[in-house]
Each structure stands twice: as structure tokens, then as C-alpha cells.
Scaffold this motif. Structure first.
Motif, PDB file in Angstrom:
ATOM      1  N   TYR A 145       0.846  -1.194   0.000  1.00  0.00           N
ATOM      2  CA  TYR A 145       0.000   0.000   0.000  1.00  0.00           C
ATOM      3  C   TYR A 145       0.878   1.238   0.000  1.00  0.00           C
ATOM      4  CZ  TYR A 145      -3.821  -3.103   1.262  1.00  0.00           C
ATOM      5  OH  TYR A 145      -4.752  -4.087   1.273  1.00  0.00           O
ATOM      6  N   LEU A 167       3.876   0.406   2.281  1.00  0.00           N
ATOM      7  CA  LEU A 167       3.540  -0.457   3.409  1.00  0.00           C
ATOM      8  C   LEU A 167       3.166  -1.839   2.880  1.00  0.00           C
ATOM      9  CD1 LEU A 167       2.676   0.022   6.659  1.00  0.00           C
ATOM     10  CD2 LEU A 167       0.444  -0.402   5.684  1.00  0.00           C
ATOM     11  N   TYR A 202       0.660  -2.324  13.016  1.00  0.00           N
ATOM     12  CA  TYR A 202      -0.396  -1.566  12.366  1.00  0.00           C
ATOM     13  C   TYR A 202      -1.692  -1.663  13.175  1.00  0.00           C
ATOM     14  CZ  TYR A 202      -2.465   0.818   8.375  1.00  0.00           C
ATOM     15  OH  TYR A 202      -3.061   1.745   7.561  1.00  0.00           O
ATOM     16  N   LYS A 203      -2.317  -0.503  13.424  1.00  0.00           N
ATOM     17  CA  LYS A 203      -3.574  -0.420  14.200  1.00  0.00           C
ATOM     18  C   LYS A 203      -3.455  -1.198  15.504  1.00  0.00           C
ATOM     19  CE  LYS A 203      -6.585  -0.099  10.164  1.00  0.00           C
ATOM     20  NZ  LYS A 203      -7.881  -0.467   9.594  1.00  0.00           N
ATOM     21  N   LEU A 250      -6.213  -1.644  18.328  1.00  0.00           N
ATOM     22  CA  LEU A 250      -7.380  -2.524  18.241  1.00  0.00           C
ATOM     23  C   LEU A 250      -7.269  -3.734  19.162  1.00  0.00           C
ATOM     24  CD1 LEU A 250      -8.025  -2.552  14.398  1.00  0.00           C
ATOM     25  CD2 LEU A 250      -9.157  -1.185  16.133  1.00  0.00           C
ATOM     26  N   MET A 276     -14.000 -12.383   7.010  1.00  0.00           N
ATOM     27  CA  MET A 276     -13.586 -11.237   6.195  1.00  0.00           C
ATOM     28  C   MET A 276     -14.157  -9.947   6.770  1.00  0.00           C
ATOM     29  SD  MET A 276     -14.084 -12.791   2.410  1.00  0.00           S
ATOM     30  CE  MET A 276     -13.435 -11.391   1.524  1.00  0.00           C
ATOM     31  N   ALA A 296     -14.824  -9.527   9.830  1.00  0.00           N
ATOM     32  CA  ALA A 296     -14.224  -9.292  11.145  1.00  0.00           C
ATOM     33  C   ALA A 296     -12.797  -8.771  11.045  1.00  0.00           C
ATOM     34  CB  ALA A 296     -14.241 -10.585  11.962  1.00  0.00           C
ATOM     35  N   CYS A 297     -12.077  -9.111   9.968  1.00  0.00           N
ATOM     36  CA  CYS A 297     -10.665  -8.723   9.858  1.00  0.00           C
ATOM     37  C   CYS A 297     -10.545  -7.214   9.679  1.00  0.00           C
ATOM     38  CB  CYS A 297     -10.003  -9.428   8.676  1.00  0.00           C
ATOM     39  SG  CYS A 297      -8.295  -8.895   8.424  1.00  0.00           S
ATOM     40  N   PRO A 298      -9.901  -6.521  10.609  1.00  0.00           N
ATOM     41  CA  PRO A 298      -9.806  -5.069  10.493  1.00  0.00           C
ATOM     42  C   PRO A 298      -8.709  -4.616   9.540  1.00  0.00           C
ATOM     43  CG  PRO A 298      -8.882  -5.780  12.563  1.00  0.00           C
ATOM     44  CD  PRO A 298      -9.311  -7.025  11.844  1.00  0.00           C
ATOM     45  N   TYR A 299      -8.023  -5.556   8.898  1.00  0.00           N
ATOM     46  CA  TYR A 299      -6.923  -5.185   8.007  1.00  0.00           C
ATOM     47  C   TYR A 299      -7.194  -5.556   6.554  1.00  0.00           C
ATOM     48  CZ  TYR A 299      -4.625  -5.128  12.556  1.00  0.00           C
ATOM     49  OH  TYR A 299      -4.307  -4.885  13.863  1.00  0.00           O
ATOM     50  N   HIS A 300      -8.363  -6.103   6.295  1.00  0.00           N
ATOM     51  CA  HIS A 300      -8.700  -6.478   4.930  1.00  0.00           C
ATOM     52  C   HIS A 300      -7.625  -7.394   4.344  1.00  0.00           C
ATOM     53  CE1 HIS A 300      -9.434  -5.909   0.558  1.00  0.00           C
ATOM     54  NE2 HIS A 300     -10.664  -5.943   0.964  1.00  0.00           N
ATOM     55  N   ARG A 301      -7.248  -8.416   5.088  1.00  0.00           N
ATOM     56  CA  ARG A 301      -6.201  -9.307   4.608  1.00  0.00           C
ATOM     57  C   ARG A 301      -6.735 -10.657   4.157  1.00  0.00           C
ATOM     58  NH1 ARG A 301      -4.309  -6.403   2.511  1.00  0.00           N
ATOM     59  NH2 ARG A 301      -3.141  -8.027   1.508  1.00  0.00           N
ATOM     60  N   ALA A 324       1.786  -5.355   3.210  1.00  0.00           N
ATOM     61  CA  ALA A 324       0.904  -5.907   4.242  1.00  0.00           C
ATOM     62  C   ALA A 324       0.599  -7.372   3.964  1.00  0.00           C
ATOM     63  CB  ALA A 324      -0.381  -5.099   4.313  1.00  0.00           C
ATOM     64  N   TYR A 333      -1.497 -10.423   9.213  1.00  0.00           N
ATOM     65  CA  TYR A 333      -0.750 -10.054  10.408  1.00  0.00           C
ATOM     66  C   TYR A 333      -0.681 -11.167  11.454  1.00  0.00           C
ATOM     67  CZ  TYR A 333      -0.572  -5.320   8.571  1.00  0.00           C
ATOM     68  OH  TYR A 333      -0.327  -4.224   7.803  1.00  0.00           O
ATOM     69  N   ASP A 379       0.963   4.881   1.487  1.00  0.00           N
ATOM     70  CA  ASP A 379       0.290   5.689   2.506  1.00  0.00           C
ATOM     71  C   ASP A 379       0.966   7.054   2.603  1.00  0.00           C
ATOM     72  OD1 ASP A 379      -1.593   6.265   4.332  1.00  0.00           O
ATOM     73  OD2 ASP A 379      -0.904   4.864   5.876  1.00  0.00           O
TER      74      ASP A 379
END
Lengths: 445, 303
Positions: free
Chosen positions: B95, B107, B247-248, B251, B150, B152-157, B109, B112, B97
């Protein structure tokens, strides 16, 4: 001594309420045919989806839930018509409920069946749905959903069936040869030897009383855990503590609106004007207004608490919803789904039935849109430094969505042919009580 | 006195009875709750008996998004080629940023591999789970495709195989295991799994080995060591001295991927370098990556 007026009221009630079971108009067949054709088209679309997978939908890795999940929340919400009218009104002893309990329970069962199908349609591997039972984890909100919805469905079926027993016995005894052999068999089997003895009545009333109490926590639990599917995630908008309550109120709200529409149609088609009166529309209209204000209040707190702090994701979401791409949907919900119905309901005394009905239709449309606003824009908000997602349903999703609506309508329509749509025995009881009161009052004078 | 004795004895007897009764009640519950590991009875990778805590360190000072060499990000490319990744999915994705004072940094990604993984928490069938080394895996024979992980994942991974992926023929020869999810299965969720099929054999993941800048390090938190294939570092010291962040982090997901802040300066990339990275490409996948119906009729299929 029974007065003649009562006898003729009872005869008329039996005639009018049993008429749909034996007489069927041509337009009815046409209507059912159209609905079934829509369902068949939806099945074709689903066959294509099974063959190629969800690539046939407009979903993507960013917006991974769409029309199916919107319909899931919407139809489960509709089923609340049953919980509300039949349970709450029964427990509060509101006598006017009798003519509309049956219809509301039919809506409950229809809405639940339809709603419960949606997540399965949405699965990538529907043939593995049994894994949820074989390998289910209690830690997952989806399992809470399965448990709550199946329990509520069983409860609703029981709750539809129990008050139906005396009426099925009535159909068995009165219709005789005028009903087809198949129907007579159904009536006889499902009336389970009901003879209307005082003992049977006592037991039935006790069973109904227990179910009425049980169905309320069940209903509340269902939409709470539906909300938990969303609020157990870390997404802007969904990451909210009030979602359980918010969804429950929204469900009762939309359920009442659907109930109003369905009783209006049945009243017109089967001439129930004597039983479903203006009073029903007025009372339900007031309830709808109260629920509307409650929902408006919750919507306001929900957006204010997010919008005041303006966390990054929340800001992106609110911009998207109120000013961006989804703004037409959102403002349709606010204006046509909330403000206009509120005024229609407040001034409904002017012309009760049409005004309440227009309000109900607007509320149903508005609440569908609101569910869309809850689900899709949140998923469009980027979680990583990338662009906003986008979603527009394909013909497969639209076809299956329409088939879902048609399936619900077909269930409700067919129910009219297998059970009296008004609760005959409860109406009789009510009428007897009323004349009894009148006679007593006259006697005292 | 005597009366008390009796009541005490009774009390003990009764409480033992109640406890026993509760235990009987709880035993089916326990078996159900204990079943949160998917793929019981599945052949596990045998090579490494040790309990690892695999983690990754990405030195952003060294990551120039491969713009200085003018290629697609090599980590993404190595990953795509190594796993026959369906077209459109980038299990490790670079990404771009914004930096606070203008300019961009890159970044990369991967997944994680969170310790408190939201995806593992919500899975209704335990198809996604932590293996013994803390890697989040997916069993594609169990996944029902509900996509709750998907959302639930806060990182869109996480990615979904929306249809039958169009892959090269040799992908079919791969032996599937949750550690090496090849070939991808239609209607299931898929993602980076830290190349956990290579790690027990002492090999680095495709992305780490593929990075020409040696910006990616694979490490083991338990042994406190990490390597990018050239240098070996003491992990804890390396993280602290280079101001690592996750990252984040707020959370609470406890990711196992650490970043060392930077914008590719080691290779002379300045913060205001306007060159964007080259988008990833796939040698397979047709137009959209999946077999799709053309128009509304099933007999007019395109690839």
C-alpha cells in the motif's frame, strides 16, 4: 338466554372466515401463478450462482455482503409482527387483537423461513451448511444466530398452531363435503380430536399463555444476535454497543408496518371489514408511531455519538452515507421512511385507513433501505490505505431477492387456503364477553 | 454439636453430589467447546517439533516499493508465483500511505497473524484456527464460505474465491494442506499463511526470499531471532532500537507483523519521490480471475 344478534353474528363470522377455504377465485390462481413464476426464475438464478459461485453477484473482497444479507435482516425483522401482536397484545389482554393474531403469526413464520434461507443462499459452499452443526463453535455469533432462529421458528410454528386447533376443528365440522378430500384430511388430522370441552379449552389456554410468555424473550434474542453478527466486528458503524436494541426496535417497527399492509389486503379481498375494523388500523397506527419515534431516537444517538467524535473510519462512513454515494438512500430513509410517515400517522385521524397504510408502505420501504445503509456503506469504507469499495447487485441477486419476496407472499397467500385467517373461536369469546357485559349492565339498570 | 456433625457430613455429601451432577452436565459442553481446533486427525507438518512464535519484521527504511528498480513489488510477485494466487488477490499487498508532511511511504501488508485474531474468533466451524506456531490457517475442506472472518478482519487481509479460480495446469499437482492452500478452492476464504509449509524446513517465506532490498525479516519470538536471508538479528533488540510499531495496534488484535518506520531512504528514495509502484500482474487468471458466465445464459461460458 342468548340474544338473536349474537347467533347471527356467529353464523356470519363462520361463513365469512371459512369462505376462503372452499371458494377460490380465478384472480387468486393467477396471483399464485405469478408468484410461483417469480420463485422459479429465482431458482434459475440460484442454479447459475451454484454453478459459477458468488462471482455471479456484485460482491467483492471489500463489500462481501449485499442484497442477501440485507434481505436476511429485513425478513427476520418482519417476523416480529407475530411476536408483537400475538404475544404482547395477548399478555396485555388487549381484546381488539383477536382478529389479527392469526395473520400476524402467519407473517412471523413466513418471514422467519424466508429470512433463515438468506445466509444459506449467501454461502460460498451451501452444501457444507451441515458443518455448522457438526463442527459448530459456540464462540461464533453465527452459531448464536442459528440457535436463536431455529428456536424462534419452532416457537412461532407452535404459537401459530395452538390457537389454530379449535378453528381447524370448526373447519372439519362445518365444511363437510364442500372442502376437498385432501383438505378434510388435513383439518381432521391437525384438529387432534378437538371437541371444545371445557377441559380442552382450559389446557389450550394454558398452553397458549405459556407460549405467549416464551415467545417474547425468544424474539428479542433473535434480532439481538442478528445484530451481533455485525457489532462483534471492528468496523466503523458496526462497532456499536446499541446494535442489539437498535435491531430489535427496528424489527418490531418494520414488522408492524408489514402487518398493517397484509391485514389491509386480506380485509379487502376476503371481506373482513366487520372484524378488522378502522379501530385496528388506528391502534396499530399509534403503535407504529411510537415505534417510529423510538427508532428515530436510536438512529439519532447512533449517528450523533459517532459523528461528534469523528474517528477516521467513522468520518469516512458518515461522509459516505450522508453526503457521498449512499446519500440518496440515506435521505430517502430519513424523509420518506421516517418524517413523512410520522406526519401521516400523527394526522391519521383525518382519514385513518389510507393514511396509516401509506405510512406503513413507506416505513417498509424505508426500513429495507435502512438495512442496506447499515450493511453496505460500512463495508465500502477502506480499512487499509486504499480506495473506497463499491457494490451494485447483479441480475442474479435481484432475481433471487424478488423470488424471496415472492416466496414470502406465496406462503402467506397459501395459508389463506388452509386455515381461517381470523381466529374464529377467540372472536366468538370476545363477542360473548361483550354481550354478557351488556346484559349485565342492562340487568343492573 | 452432634447435629452440626450430621449437617456437615450431609453438606459434604450433597455438595459432592451436586458437583458430580454438574460435571456430568458439563462434560458434553466441554467436548463441544474443546473442539475449536479444525483439522483434527489431519497430517501435520512433522519436521519441527519445537513450539515457534513466527513473526515478521518489515523495515520500511529499506522498502522503496521496488520503484527504484522499476518492477512490480517483488514480495507480491514471489508470493503470487509461489502459491498460484488467483488473479486479483494479493496475499502480501503493497500500500501507498501518506507521510505527515506530504509524500508517500510504502507499506507491504501480509496477513498479520494476530494473536487475538478477530477472524478466528468469529469462525462458526473452526475452519480458521491458530496452528501450534501461532500462524492463522484456513482449512478449505471445512470452510463454508460465510465470509464472517472477512468482515471481522480489520486489516482487509482475507480474500474470497468468488468462483472457480483460473490457474495454470501445474497448480493441480500441488498437494493441498492448510499450510499450502494450493490450488485455491471455489467458495472459500483464502489468505497469507506465512509460508508455514517452508518454515519448519528452515526456509524463508517466498516474500522474504523474494525481496531484493532485504527489507523483510522472518523471526521467532520464542527464540528471539530474525533473519532476512542475509543478516541475523536479535529480534527484541532490533525492534526496540528501530522504534518498531504494529499496524492499528490500538485494536488489541496483537498482530505478529512489526514495522520499522521509514520511506525507503536506505536506497535513496526521498519522501517526495512521486513514482508510484507498478501494479502486480498474474501470468494466469484470464480477465477476472474466475470462471464466469458470459451474459445470463449458462451455456455461453468464458474464461
Amino acid at each position: 338466554m342468548r340474544s338473536r344478534a349474537i347467533e347471527s353474528f356467529q353464523d356470519r363470522l363462520e361463513r365469512v372466515s371459512l369462505a376462503p377455504l372452499i371458494h377460490t377465485q380465478k384472480t387468486y390462481y393467477l396471483f399464485v401463478f405469478l408468484l410461483l413464476a417469480t420463485v422459479a426464475w429465482g431458482l434459475y438464478a440460484y442454479a447459475i450462482q451454484l454453478r459459477y459461485g458468488l462471482v455471479t453477484t456484485g460482491l467483492g473482497d471489500q463489500v462481501m455482503y449485499g442484497v442477501y444479507i440485507v434481505n436476511f435482516v429485513f425478513f427476520i425483522g418482519i417476523s416480529y409482527a407475530g411476536a408483537l401482536v400475538s404475544a404482547i397484545l395477548r399478555l396485555t389482554n388487549a381484546g381488539w387483537r383477536s382478529p389479527i393474531t392469526r395473520i400476524s403469526e402467519i407473517i412471523a413464520v413466513g418471514g422467519l423461513t424466508d429470512g433463515a434461507l438468506q445466509p444459506i443462499i449467501d454461502l460460498g459452499h451451501p452444501e457444507r451448511a451441515w458443518h455448522i452443526i457438526a463442527y459448530g463453535r459456540f464462540q461464533s455469533p453465527l452459531l448464536w444466530d442459528i440457535i436463536a432462529i431455529t428456536t424462534y421458528l419452532v416457537g412461532s410454528l407452535l404459537y401459530l398452531y395452538l390457537p389454530l386447533i379449535p378453528d381447524l376443528a370448526l373447519a372439519r365440522d362445518r365444511l363437510g363435503q364442500s372442502a376437498s378430500g385432501f383438505k378434510r384430511k388435513i383439518f381432521t388430522v391437525f384438529a387432534v380430536g378437538w371437541q371444545d370441552t371445557p377441559d380442552q379449552r382450559k389446557r389450550l389456554n394454558r398452553a397458549i399463555g405459556i407460549m405467549a410468555i416464551m415467545i417474547i424473550p425468544l424474539a428479542v434474542s433473535v434480532h439481538t444476535v442478528v445484530a451481533f453478527i455485525f457489532s462483534m466486528t471492528l468496523r466503523p458503524g458496526w462497532n456499536s454497543t446499541i446494535y442489539g436494541v437498535y435491531f430489535v426496535i427496528g424489527a418490531v417497527f418494520s414488522g408492524t408496518a408489514v402487518l398493517l399492509i397484509v391485514i389491509a389486503i386480506f380485509r379487502k379481498v376476503y371481506h373482513f371489514e366487520e372484524y378488522i375494523k378502522e379501530k385496528h388500523f388506528r391502534n396499530l397506527g399509534y403503535m407504529l408511531l411510537a415505534l417510529l419515534l423510538l427508532y428515530l431516537y436510536l438512529t439519532f444517538t447512533e449517528y450523533l455519538t459517532g459523528g461528534y467524535k469523528m474517528e477516521e473510519g467513522e468520518e469516512q462512513l458518515l461522509t459516505l452515507v450522508m453526503l457521498g454515494k449512499n446519500a440518496p438512500w440515506f435521505w430517502f430513509f430519513v424523509i420518506a421512511g421516517m418524517i413523512v410517515p410520522a406526519f401521516l400517522l400523527i394526522f391519521s385521524k383525518l382519514k385513518t385507513i389510507p393514511m396509516v397504510l401509506i405510512a406503513a408502505v413507506l416505513v417498509v420501504l424505508g426500513m429495507w433501505v435502512k438495512r442496506y445503509i447499515i450493511i453496505v456503506p460500512t463495508l465500502e469504507v477502506p480499512l487499509m490505505p486504499f480506495e473506497f469499495g463499491s457494490y451494485s447487485p447483479t441480475w442474479v441477486e435481484i432475481s433471487i431477492g424478488l423470488a424471496t419476496l415472492a416466496g414470502f407472499s406465496v406462503m402467506v397467500t397459501l395459508a389463506a387456503k388452509f386455515m381461517p385467517l381470523v381466529s374464529v373461536w377467540e372472536l366468538k369469546e370476545e363477542a360473548e364477553k361483550e354481550t354478557h357485559h351488556k346484559e349485565e349492565a342492562e340487568g343492573q339498570r | 454439636m452432634r447435629k452440626q456433625d450430621v449437617s456437615r457430613r450431609e453438606f459434604i455429601k450433597q455438595s459432592a453430589g451436586v458437583a458430580g451432577f454438574l460435571a456430568v452436565l458439563a462434560s458434553p459442553m466441554a467436548t463441544v467447546l474443546a473442539r475449536d481446533k479444525a483439522s483434527a486427525g489431519m497430517p501435520q507438518e512433522p519436521a519441527d517439533k519445537k513450539k515457534r512464535a513466527w513473526c515478521m519484521v518489515i523495515d520500511l527504511k529499506k522498502c522503496d516499493g521496488c520503484v527504484t528498480i522499476g518492477t512490480v513489488p517483488q514480495c507480491t510477485n514471489a508470493c503470487i508465483l509461489g502459491h498460484y494466487v488467483p488473479k486479483g488477490q494479493q496475499w502480501i499487498e503493497v500500500y501507498e500511505d501518506d507521510l505527515p508532511g506530504g509524500g508517500k511511504y510504502f507499506l507491504p501488508a501480509p496477513c498479520y497473524q494476530c494473536e487475538n485474531a478477530p477472524c478466528v474468533n468469529v469462525c462458526p466451524v473452526a475452519a480458521t484456527y491458530h496452528d501450534k506456531d501461532g500462524v492463522v490457517l484456513i482449512d478449505h475442506r471445512r470452510c463454508i464460505g460465510c465470509r464472517l472472518c472477512m468482515s471481522a478482519c480489520p486489516y482487509h487481509r482475507r480474500f474470497f474465491n468468488w468462483g472457480e479460480p483460473i490457474l495454470p495446469p501445474e497448480a493441480a499437482f500441488a498437494e493441498y494442506s492448510p499450510h499450502y492452500p494450493v490450488p485455491a478452492v471455489k467458495g472459500t476464504v483464502i489468505k497469507c499463511m506465512f509460508c508455514s509449509h517452508l518454515l519448519p524446513n528452515g526456509k524463508l517465506p517466498f516474500c522474504v526470499a523474494g525481496c531484493p532490498m532485504k527489507a523483510l525479516y522472518m523471526g521467532d519470538l520464542n527464540e528471539d531471532i530474525a533473519s532476512n536471508g542475509k543478516d541475523v538479528v536479535q529480534l527484541s533488540k532490533f525492534l526496540s532500537e528501530n522504534d518498531a510499531f504494529r499496524y492499528k495496534e490500538e485494536l488489541g488484535t496483537k498482530p505478529r507483523v512489526y514495522y520499522l518506520p521509514g520511506h525507503g531512504q536506505t536506497f535513496g528514495r526521498t519522501a517526495d519521490d512521486p513514482r508510484p509502484f507498478v501494479p502486480a500482474t498474474w501470468p494466469w487468471g484470464g480477465e477476472s480471475g474466475f470462471v464466469r458466465p458470459d451474459g445470463i445464459f449458462p451455456w455461453s461460458e468464458t474464461k
